[in-house]
Design an enzyme around this catalytic site. Structure first.
Site, PDB file in Angstrom:
ATOM      1  N   ARG A  42      -5.532  25.013   6.525  1.00 15.15           N
ATOM      2  CA  ARG A  42      -4.388  24.142   6.204  1.00 15.15           C
ATOM      3  C   ARG A  42      -3.653  23.718   7.472  1.00 15.15           C
ATOM      4  O   ARG A  42      -3.060  22.640   7.534  1.00 15.15           O
ATOM      5  CB  ARG A  42      -3.426  24.834   5.236  1.00 15.15           C
ATOM      6  CG  ARG A  42      -2.369  23.893   4.634  1.00 15.15           C
ATOM      7  CD  ARG A  42      -1.603  24.541   3.495  1.00 15.15           C
ATOM      8  NE  ARG A  42      -0.727  23.609   2.787  1.00 15.15           N
ATOM      9  CZ  ARG A  42       0.584  23.503   2.969  1.00 15.15           C
ATOM     10  NH1 ARG A  42       1.181  24.266   3.858  1.00 15.15           N
ATOM     11  NH2 ARG A  42       1.291  22.629   2.280  1.00 15.15           N
ATOM     12  N   ILE A  68       1.992  16.720   2.227  1.00 15.52           N
ATOM     13  CA  ILE A  68       0.885  17.579   1.818  1.00 15.52           C
ATOM     14  C   ILE A  68       1.487  18.496   0.758  1.00 15.52           C
ATOM     15  O   ILE A  68       2.591  19.014   0.930  1.00 15.52           O
ATOM     16  CB  ILE A  68       0.293  18.353   3.027  1.00 15.52           C
ATOM     17  CG1 ILE A  68      -0.830  19.311   2.594  1.00 15.52           C
ATOM     18  CG2 ILE A  68       1.330  19.115   3.812  1.00 15.52           C
ATOM     19  CD1 ILE A  68      -1.591  19.951   3.797  1.00 15.52           C
ATOM     20  N   SER A  69       0.800  18.659  -0.362  1.00 13.92           N
ATOM     21  CA  SER A  69       1.378  19.387  -1.498  1.00 13.92           C
ATOM     22  C   SER A  69       1.503  20.879  -1.211  1.00 13.92           C
ATOM     23  O   SER A  69       0.861  21.428  -0.311  1.00 13.92           O
ATOM     24  CB  SER A  69       0.517  19.192  -2.749  1.00 13.92           C
ATOM     25  OG  SER A  69       0.324  17.824  -3.003  1.00 13.92           O
ATOM     26  N   GLN A  70       2.331  21.517  -2.043  1.00 15.11           N
ATOM     27  CA  GLN A  70       2.533  22.962  -1.973  1.00 15.11           C
ATOM     28  C   GLN A  70       1.208  23.679  -2.287  1.00 15.11           C
ATOM     29  O   GLN A  70       0.529  23.324  -3.244  1.00 15.11           O
ATOM     30  CB  GLN A  70       3.590  23.289  -3.030  1.00 15.11           C
ATOM     31  CG  GLN A  70       3.907  24.730  -3.183  1.00 15.11           C
ATOM     32  CD  GLN A  70       4.779  24.971  -4.409  1.00 15.11           C
ATOM     33  OE1 GLN A  70       5.038  24.071  -5.206  1.00 15.11           O
ATOM     34  NE2 GLN A  70       5.211  26.195  -4.554  1.00 15.11           N
TER      35      GLN A  70
END
Ligand code: SAH
Length: 226
Positions: A42, A68-70
């Site tokens: 990530r 960017i999503s959780q």
């Protein structure tokens, strides 16, 4: 340090899965999904100045007003798709490319559409640099899907739609799964799992409240383009 932070991220996802199980009916995510989250770096997908937050369980800005999503939401949406090795998946909203990379670990082929050309180009470049040969990124409006490769075994939308785009329903294989946040822009949205049964009928389950950046484009934008 990196390894410890990554471990912590995975534990936080596991704890969140248990905590939200009454809503999602998924107290534990598929070990393959968790393995993919362990394998995809990530930290390669977040801006350099936010590196120290790369493994926090929160969304992060990636430029162009996008995020960017959780990680927990990435894990949940991936798990809801129930990805299988021989499948082809369509993603709407490439963003950083992180979700596409997670899926590419789990299925045969990922097609990902991004409406902002710079983000599409950046993600495509990064994904190829990281060695992902089974992801194709294209600039386009997800409201129309990507008809050339349809039907898809699964479709994941990572921007909030105001309604269910008909093209995505049409491009979903009978027996396929569509995961999509639907609701009002910047307000309350619900993460929906839509299953298309073998006869083509839709079954919708409402998972939980989420907060995604809005899906832009759509009918009005297309009209303006003409
Ligand atoms: N999946 C991404 C998160 C993306 S945020 C990741 O893993 O990083 C949502 C993305 O959807 C943004 O990049 C936004 O530009 C894109 N988007 C918004 N509306 C879209 C549309 N109609 N078609 C395709 N992409 C869209």
């Amino acid at each position: 340090m990196r390894a410890i932070r990554l471990r912590e991220m995975l534990h936080t996802i596991e704890r969140s899965a248990k905590r939200t199980a009454s809503l999602t009916s998924r107290p534990i995510f598929d070990p393959r999904v968790m393995e993919a989250l362990e394998q995809v770096p990530r930290d390669a997908f977040v801006p350099p100045e936010l590196l120290d937050q790369a493994f926090d369980n929160g969304p992060l800005p990636i430029g162009q007003g996008q995020t960017i999503s959780q990680p927990y939401i990435v894990a949940l949406m991936t798990d809801l798709l129930e990805p299988q090795p021989a499948q082809t998946i369509l993603e709407i909203g490439t963003g950083s490319g992180y979700q596409a990379a997670i899926l590419a670990q789990l299925v045969q082929q990922v097609y990902s559409l991004e409406i902002i050309p710079t983000l599409a180009a950046q993600a495509a470049e990064l994904l190829s640099r990281l060695g992902y040969a089974n992801i194709e990124v294209r600039t386009g409006d997800g409201h129309s899907g990507w008809p050339e490769h349809a039907p898809y075994d699964g479709i994941i939308v990572t921007a909030a739609a105001t309604h269910l785009p008909q093209a995505l329903i049409d491009q979903l294989r009978p027996g396929g799964r569509l995961v999509i946040p639907v609701g009002r822009p910047y307000l309350s949205q619900e993460l929906l799992l839509i299953e298309k049964d073998p006869r083509g009928e839709l079954h919708t389950s409402d998972m939980l409240g989420v907060a995604f950046v809005p899906m832009t484009g759509g009918v009005h934008a297309r009209r303006n383009n003409h």
